[in-house]
Design an enzyme around this catalytic site. Structure first.
Site, PDB file in Angstrom:
ATOM      1  N   HIS C  76      73.711  26.754 -71.874  1.00 23.89           N
ATOM      2  CA  HIS C  76      74.350  28.019 -71.508  1.00 23.89           C
ATOM      3  C   HIS C  76      75.718  28.195 -72.168  1.00 23.89           C
ATOM      4  CE1 HIS C  76      76.484  25.942 -68.072  1.00 23.89           C
ATOM      5  NE2 HIS C  76      77.381  26.868 -68.338  1.00 23.89           N
ATOM      6  N   ASP C 107      69.287  22.739 -69.579  1.00 25.19           N
ATOM      7  CA  ASP C 107      70.637  23.212 -69.887  1.00 25.19           C
ATOM      8  C   ASP C 107      71.393  22.267 -70.822  1.00 25.19           C
ATOM      9  OD1 ASP C 107      72.734  24.949 -69.890  1.00 25.19           O
ATOM     10  OD2 ASP C 107      73.559  24.308 -67.963  1.00 25.19           O
ATOM     11  N   GLY C 187      84.209  26.760 -67.816  1.00 27.38           N
ATOM     12  CA  GLY C 187      84.806  26.283 -69.072  1.00 27.38           C
ATOM     13  C   GLY C 187      84.607  24.792 -69.253  1.00 27.38           C
ATOM     14  N   ASN C 188      84.426  24.081 -68.128  1.00 24.40           N
ATOM     15  CA  ASN C 188      84.091  22.650 -68.211  1.00 24.40           C
ATOM     16  C   ASN C 188      82.657  22.462 -68.714  1.00 24.40           C
ATOM     17  OD1 ASN C 188      86.288  21.835 -65.719  1.00 24.40           O
ATOM     18  ND2 ASN C 188      85.878  20.331 -67.296  1.00 24.40           N
ATOM     19  N   SER C 189      81.878  23.507 -68.630  1.00 20.53           N
ATOM     20  CA  SER C 189      80.465  23.435 -68.993  1.00 20.53           C
ATOM     21  C   SER C 189      80.266  22.816 -70.358  1.00 20.53           C
ATOM     22  CB  SER C 189      79.860  24.835 -68.993  1.00 20.53           C
ATOM     23  OG  SER C 189      79.632  25.239 -67.685  1.00 20.53           O
ATOM     24  N   LEU C 246      53.510  18.381 -63.961  1.00 24.71           N
ATOM     25  CA  LEU C 246      52.379  17.495 -63.705  1.00 24.71           C
ATOM     26  C   LEU C 246      51.131  18.337 -63.474  1.00 24.71           C
ATOM     27  CD1 LEU C 246      51.839  14.404 -63.199  1.00 24.71           C
ATOM     28  CD2 LEU C 246      52.166  14.876 -60.767  1.00 24.71           C
ATOM     29  N   GLY C 247      51.347  19.630 -63.268  1.00 22.53           N
ATOM     30  CA  GLY C 247      50.229  20.502 -62.922  1.00 22.53           C
ATOM     31  C   GLY C 247      49.906  20.410 -61.442  1.00 22.53           C
ATOM     32  N   GLY C 252      56.688  17.873 -48.697  1.00 25.47           N
ATOM     33  CA  GLY C 252      57.070  16.736 -47.871  1.00 25.47           C
ATOM     34  C   GLY C 252      56.490  16.935 -46.488  1.00 25.47           C
TER      35      GLY C 252
END
Lengths: 341, 423, 578
Positions: C76, C107, C187-189, C246-247, C252
């Site tokens: 991004h 990303d 901005g750290n991205s 995995l399809g 849970g």
């Protein structure tokens, strides 16, 4: 001599040193592991805009007592608890202390890892702490709680009076230098770097004094008694908080003969416009253009706050005010006489 | 085991300890320290577990050293809201810089134009304060009180010793009268906001704006203020409070301008009047589009098409570097420029000014705000200036002479809204 | 004037000396630890990038990981910058950079900073060794404060490991990520999260934001560097790489079990025997106890990798290795990659949770591509930058010493072999057909327009057409295939490490050729029919024969079964036109 020192050797030693430091951190990691095992995820009411249906809590007895924040999340018949090992339980609401905004839940389990409230420690400013919580509901199932590192910024009291903080609790708190006022973090545990319990993370709270969000925890010694009483079923609800004691006949500046300048601004400074003759103010030689700074020890930042402060005082009592005249601070005691109108 | 470590000779004020202390101050001390760290790690088992405790103690001790110089500031009156930002009435913080009663604080703490300022000393006593001067570039103010006894002044950390990654403690006095609130972090960067500020990841907020940033030795490194590289308003940067993005003006810099501020002189950022051709701050080159007429640059004979290659003895290649060099200077500073025009090299000393002459005439003494100006008029190197109070707007305040000194910062807004019957 | 300034400073200094508490040096250990940290950070910052688009707008961060300038960032960050970008480094210089590979789902972007072969670069850590509480620090360009390209450093600790963050919009799923309380801001991205020794443990890219909007609340997330290591080979391929499925869908249950709720019958997991209601016990070598844990594992592996899966049915454990399918269709992925901006802005009144920090607003780049970038950029459908794919193809094929030697044996190949039983067999591979002569039965395969029509011998899933393609690659090269590319690095069952894979399509089938670091082909797979198992051939016991490597053993698998093992003992390469 140092210049001849082989740099790479130093660098190598440095790395070894860091490895050792990392090994020390492993000690902290072990403490965190043990503490995370005592944390629970709480799911209840909410789940709509701005009202998350989750919060944090921690186990305070081997048989499944859980300490958490008293909030709307618990306001449902079905509160579920997920332990650190992933096991899920329906929780029973044992009781809550609305004054402290804490609640105790109970699940049907045994031999649980837990924090012993009796062994909780008191912290002072500068203590390094860890905040454990399920902020943002990041962890699910057997995923461990989030851990944030910080320092106790200061130990102070939540000022309940004057609506600085919208909370019924006005006792001591640990202010933290790490952001803990996150959704779902309330009810989390504050521990020191030895893993000793010190506080319970408070609900999201805004400091109206400077419009910042407050990061804080309530010391365990503040809540211990209530928790024990709730556990024992002896807790008497103090839901009806005693209202702030207002005097029967509140004081007003005009009773002292003080006419303030017209209050036209949001914070009109409390300048004296006129002093009526034959009143307490004139006896104390108060002058027009004096600026009233304090009533008692409370700052009066505006005409409004001056009136509010005076309301706290009975007409019969003397009023100590501090005024600014020119560059001078003067302390004046005003005592309304029996004949004053 | 723990006791053994606590008895490490290095921590005792023995002769040996002194010797180490001396060694520690050598330029290569970091390497020696690393060696020592390794030595301790190997020689004293259990040492590293104690580092946490020792750091905790050292940080608290450092904060304690400065605590007496961190004062609480209370204000009377003032606006509730500035540019949509709600201002609480809570106390703020100041830092003593002179035993005779000079205190610095963040301009943010006074942006709501209070009518009166009180300084609360660590002993609980209150003193009325006068706002002596403002630094509009570095966003701090100088206050003066008349103390009963000399005030504690903190030791100042030399800017040359500041390193990214070192410990720092942000201090305020907003929660308790009796003790400061602290926040711990590291130095994130130096020379930020066009060379003006230290950056820290300690949480900085209205809880400590105006307080000091302190190093592990208990020396004041800087004064905490909100800042933004994109705006020169007092409240700019406040939106980043507690986000790990915080700033402090190096105290060493503040010391150099204190004499001017003490005389009541307000300081402004220096402007040269150069407009860069490239709109690109980070990658654009240093070619001039134009110079504002009558600006220092124009007076030096610089023209559009010239390329700046050097400012103040530093080579510049990018627009940002030009701004970095000019941005930290004050109006009145002389700055040496080298530009090239074709083959020709032109050198000139520019005396920076506080404001540029507007293209359009100011109306009623109000200067056009840059943000409201057509884009073409804006430049990377000029900074919007808050218009100083005009004589006309001050008259209302002056009419109450005894109050004028207190109200010296309560400007247009307050004066206008005061009831006219009082005039 | 100046002297007066200094003179008036004197009282202040005197005051400082007289009133400050006596200086007390902190303990040496404390100072030593501080100095060590300063030294680590001083070194680490040199590899950190401030990334802008070609016009110098936008903004994000990155970190260089090799001396020749390969650098990691977020998808991004890189995507809005376009194919060419500018990178500021701590040396104060601006470098040109080119996009290499993109992982829109994870990303991640791989870019190459140009102009040097001695870039300061960061070492990669083993992020699976991290524990909650470990100290870390982030570097990058939050709020674009690094106008001088000196990164902002924020320190903290690991708050959580193996975190799962739901996809934001349609892409950008953060699986198995690291959570930190070090301040991560817009901005750290794309910037690195370092461990205390200055090694990269993750790429920062996301934070939980709250009521205050887009500022750090000490809850940031980094893509683990171990996940990126899995994808690094794929990213070097210059492709837009896909994540895996995995399809199967899982849920849970109350007892902390993870059950298969839904399963595609076309999936490899189905072919390996997995069925609805089976309990997933472990996946990718990790025990699975939550759906998030399952998704975490799924997220760290690229499409096409084979990973171990253990499930339980009726109390019985089944171990298998499953081949992961792509999460997206090829065109779907490209469309998403090049389509609309990835991160939606906050809706009014919305409380964003776990959103990706936005890049500061930018305009589409208008600047022309610099010449230096043009040299290393090649556009091709489905690729971020085809130049790097071509380069990798050439690198592998240059190392490979194919049977028959280079372009000298274009005629038929005859390969004699013995089976485990001792029976002798013989393969004859020509431009038109492949014949297997075996004691029991001969099989013959003739090249048609669609190879998947005849996957002989039966039970091998197409050994003969596979060998035809094997020879084709050796004799004619990868360009002879209708569609070919370097895929990236992929593991093989029972073998250590990762292998470079070249993929060639020809007449309805795909062939995957696996090469080790020495350029030896260790395996090939041929995918005949869709949704069925490929023919797998494992080559081993190589010997050097006059400058070309000849395999001594060829093990052929189809699905879970071993078709046969051939001990190759005789090679005869004929010249073309004979």
């Amino acid at each position: 001599m140092m210049k001849q020192f082989p740099l790479h050797f130093v660098a190598m030693l440095l790395v070894i040193g860091l490895d050792r430091a990392a090994a020390a951190d492993r000690g902290l990691s072990n403490i965190i592991d043990q503490s995370q095992a005592k944390m629970v995820k709480i799911y209840g009411a909410g789940g709509f805009r701005g009202m998350e249906g989750y919060q944090s809590g921690f186990i305070v007895s081997p048989e499944g007592h859980i300490l958490t924040a008293l909030s709307y999340v618990l306001d449902t018949d079905r509160v579920t608890i997920t332990l650190n090992d992933g096991r899920r339980f329906d929780a029973k609401f044992l009781g809550g202390d609305p004054r402290l905004e804490v609640a105790v839940l109970k699940i049907d389990a045994a031999q649980l890892p837990h924090f012993d409230l009796e062994k909780a420690v008191a912290l002072s400013a500068g203590a390094r702490v860890l905040a454990l919580s399920n902020l943002f509901n990041v962890a699910m199932g057997d995923e461990p709680a989030s851990v944030q590192n910080g320092t106790v910024s200061v130990v102070t009291r939540l000022e309940g009076r004057r609506g600085v903080f919208e909370t019924p609790y006005h006792g001591p708190i640990y202010v933290l230098d790490v952001t803990t006022n996150n959704p779902g973090a309330a009810g989390g545990a504050l521990i020191n770097h030895r893993g000793e319990l010190a506080g319970i993370l408070g609900k999201e709270l805004r400091n109206s004094l400077n419009n910042t969000w407050l990061n804080y925890a309530v010391p365990i010694d503040q809540v211990r008694q209530s928790v024990e009483e709730i556990k024992a079923g002896k807790f008497t609800s103090q839901a009806e908080l005693p209202p702030e004691k207002m005097p029967a006949h509140p004081m007003d500046p005009t009773l002292l003969g003080i006419v303030l300048i017209p209050d036209v601004l949001e914070r009109t400074p409390a300048y004296v416009d006129q002093v009526r003759p034959g009143t307490a103010a004139s006896r104390a030689a108060l002058q027009p253009d004096d600026l009233v700074l304090l009533v008692g020890n409370h700052l009066t930042q505006s005409c409004k706050s001056l009136r509010k402060e005076m309301e706290m005082i009975d007409r019969a009592d003397a009023v100590k005010v501090t005024i600014l005249r020119g560059q001078e601070l003067l302390e004046i005691t005003l005592q309304a006489g029996p004949d004053d109108k | 085991m723990q006791n053994l470590t606590m008895k490490t000779p290095i921590r005792k004020p023995s002769a040996l300890g002194k010797e180490y202390e001396r060694v520690l101050r050598l330029p290569h001390s970091s390497f020696i320290l690393c060696l020592l760290a390794v030595f301790f790690c190997f020689s004293l088992p259990g040492h590293c577990e104690d580092l946490d405790v020792l750091e905790q103690q050292a940080l608290s001790a450092a904060a304690d050293r400065v605590a007496a110089s961190v004062v609480r500031i209370e204000t009377i009156g003032g606006l509730e809201r500035v540019d949509k930002v709600l201002f609480g009435a809570g106390p703020t913080t100041g830092l003593v810089v002179d035993a005779k009663g000079y205190i610095i604080s963040s301009a943010f703490n006074f942006v709501n134009k209070p009518a009166s300022i009180l300084v609360r000393m660590p002993d609980g006593s209150r003193k009325p304060a006068k706002l002596v001067a403002r630094d509009h570039s570095r966003m701090f103010v100088l206050l003066k009180i008349e103390p009963d006894h000399p005030l504690a002044v903190p030791e100042v950390a030399p800017a040359s010793e500041m390193r990214v990654g070192q410990w720092c403690i942000a201090m305020g006095r907003t929660f308790e009268d009796s003790r400061p609130n602290i926040a711990v972090g590291i130095v994130s960067a130096v020379g930020r906001i066009w060379g003006k500020a230290i950056q820290t990841d300690a949480p900085i907020s209205p809880n400590n704006y105006g307080g000091p940033l302190v190093d592990i030795r208990g020396r004041a490194m800087g004064l905490l203020v909100p800042l933004s590289q994109q705006s020169a308003e007092e409240i700019a940067g406040m939106e980043w409070y507690d986000s790990g993005i915080g700033f402090a003006i190096p105290l060493e810099t503040i010391q150099t301008v204190l004499p001017r501020l003490r005389k009541g002189e307000d300081l402004f950022a220096g402007v040269a009047g150069v407009f860069m051709e490239s709109k690109n701050l980070y990658t654009g080159d240093t070619k001039l589009a134009s110079c504002r007429p009558n600006s220092p640059a124009a007076k030096a004979g610089f023209k559009g098409g010239d390329r700046i290659i050097e400012i103040g003895g530093h080579k510049v290649n990018r627009t940002a570097e030009v701004r970095q060099e000019i941005g930290r200077r004050y109006a009145g500073d002389k700055l040496h420029f080298v530009v090239v025009r074709g083959e020709k090299r032109i050198e000139a000393d520019l005396e920076l000014v506080a404001k540029l002459e507007p293209y359009c005439h100011g109306f009623l003494g109000i200067l056009p705000n840059e943000a409201a100006m057509p884009k073409a008029f804006r430049s990377a190197t000029s900074i919007p200036i808050v218009p100083p109070p005009t004589p006309s707007s001050n008259r209302a305040i002056r009419s109450r002479p005894f109050r004028a000194s207190l109200l010296s910062i309560a400007t247009i807004c307050f004066a206008k809204s005061r009831p006219s019957s009082r005039a | 004037m100046k002297s007066r300034v200094y003179l008036s400073l004197v009282p202040a200094l005197v005051a400082a000396a007289s009133f400050a508490q006596a200086a007390q040096e902190p303990p040496a250990e404390v100072l030593a630890a501080e100095s060590a940290r300063i030294a680590v950070m001083a070194k680490a910052k040199n590899a950190v990038l401030a990334i802008f688009d070609a016009a110098g707008q936008g903004g994000g961060s990155g970190v260089v990981i090799t001396a020749d300038g390969y650098a990691l960032s977020n998808f991004h960050v890189a995507q809005p910058c376009g194919n060419a970008m500018k990178c500021g480094m701590a040396d104060g210089r601006v470098y040109d950079a080119v996009v290499v590979g993109l992982d829109p789902t994870g990303d991640v972007a791989l870019v190459k900073v140009l102009g040097r072969n001695d870039f300061p670069h960061a070492e990669l850590a083993d992020s699976d060794q991290l524990r909650v509480g470990d100290p870390v620090f982030a570097m990058g360009n939050p709020f674009l404060l690094a106008t001088d390209f000196q990164p902002t450093v924020t320190s903290g600790m690991i708050s959580g490991t193996h975190r799962y963050q739901f996809p934001d919009g349609t892409l950008l799923e953060y699986t198995d990520c690291l959570q930190t309380d070090a301040s991560i801001n817009p901005g750290n991205s794309g910037g690195p999260l370092f461990d205390s020794q200055g090694r990269v443990v993750g790429i920062n890219g996301r934070c939980s934001f709250d009521k205050r909007g887009r500022v750090s609340v000490d809850v940031g997330y980094a893509i683990s560097i171990n996940q990126i290591k899995h994808f690094l080979g794929y990213l070097h391929s210059g492709r837009i790489v896909d994540h895996a499925t995995l399809g199967a869908r899982v849920v849970g249950d109350d007892q902390g079990r993870v059950l298969v709720s839904d399963l595609l019958e076309t999936s490899d997991a189905f072919r390996r025997g997995l069925r609805a209601d089976d309990e997933i016990i472990s996946f990718g070598g990790r025990p699975i106890s939550t759906p998030n844990g399952f998704k975490n594992v799924l997220g760290i592996f690229p499409k096409g990798w084979r990973v171990p899966l253990t499930y339980r049915r009726d109390g019985k454990r089944v171990d298998c290795i499953v081949r992961l399918a792509g999460l997206h269709g090829t065109e779907q992925l490209i469309e998403k990659t090049l389509g609309r901006p990835v991160q939606p802005g906050p809706k009014p009144g919305d409380l964003p949770r776990g959103r990706t920090p936005p890049k500061p607003r930018n305009e589409p780049p208008k600047a022309p591509m610099p010449d230096e970038v043009k040299k290393v950029f090649q556009e091709k459908h489905g690729f971020a930058n085809y130049f790097f794919n071509k380069q990798e193809q050439q690198r592998i094929l240059k190392l490979w010493k194919p049977p028959g030697g280079e372009k000298t044996a274009h005629g038929p190949w005859t390969i004699g072999s013995k089976l485990a039983s001792g029976a002798a067999t013989r393969f004859r591979i020509t431009d038109a057909d492949v014949v297997l002569e075996a004691p029991a039965e001969n099989s013959k395969w003739t090249a048609t327009n669609n190879f998947s029509e005849s996957l002989v011998p039966i039970g091998s899933n197409g050994l003969l057409p596979a060998l035809f393609l094997w020879r084709k690659l050796a004799v004619e090269g990868l360009d002879a295939f209708t569609d070919s590319q370097y895929l990236g690095t992929v593991p093989l069952p029972q073998q250590e490490g990762l292998f470079d894979v070249l993929v060639g399509s020809f007449r309805g089938v795909d062939a995957w050729f696996y090469f080790d670091a020495h350029g030896q082909m260790v395996a090939m797979e041929m995918y005949g029919e869709e949704h069925s198992d490929p023919c797998e051939i494992y080559f081993s016991r190589y010997r050097d024969a006059k400058g070309h490597d000849l395999p001594g053993r060829m093990e052929v698998h189809a699905g879970d079964a071993v078709f046969n093992i051939f001990n190759l003992d005789q090679f005869d390469f004929e010249k073309a036109g004979k």
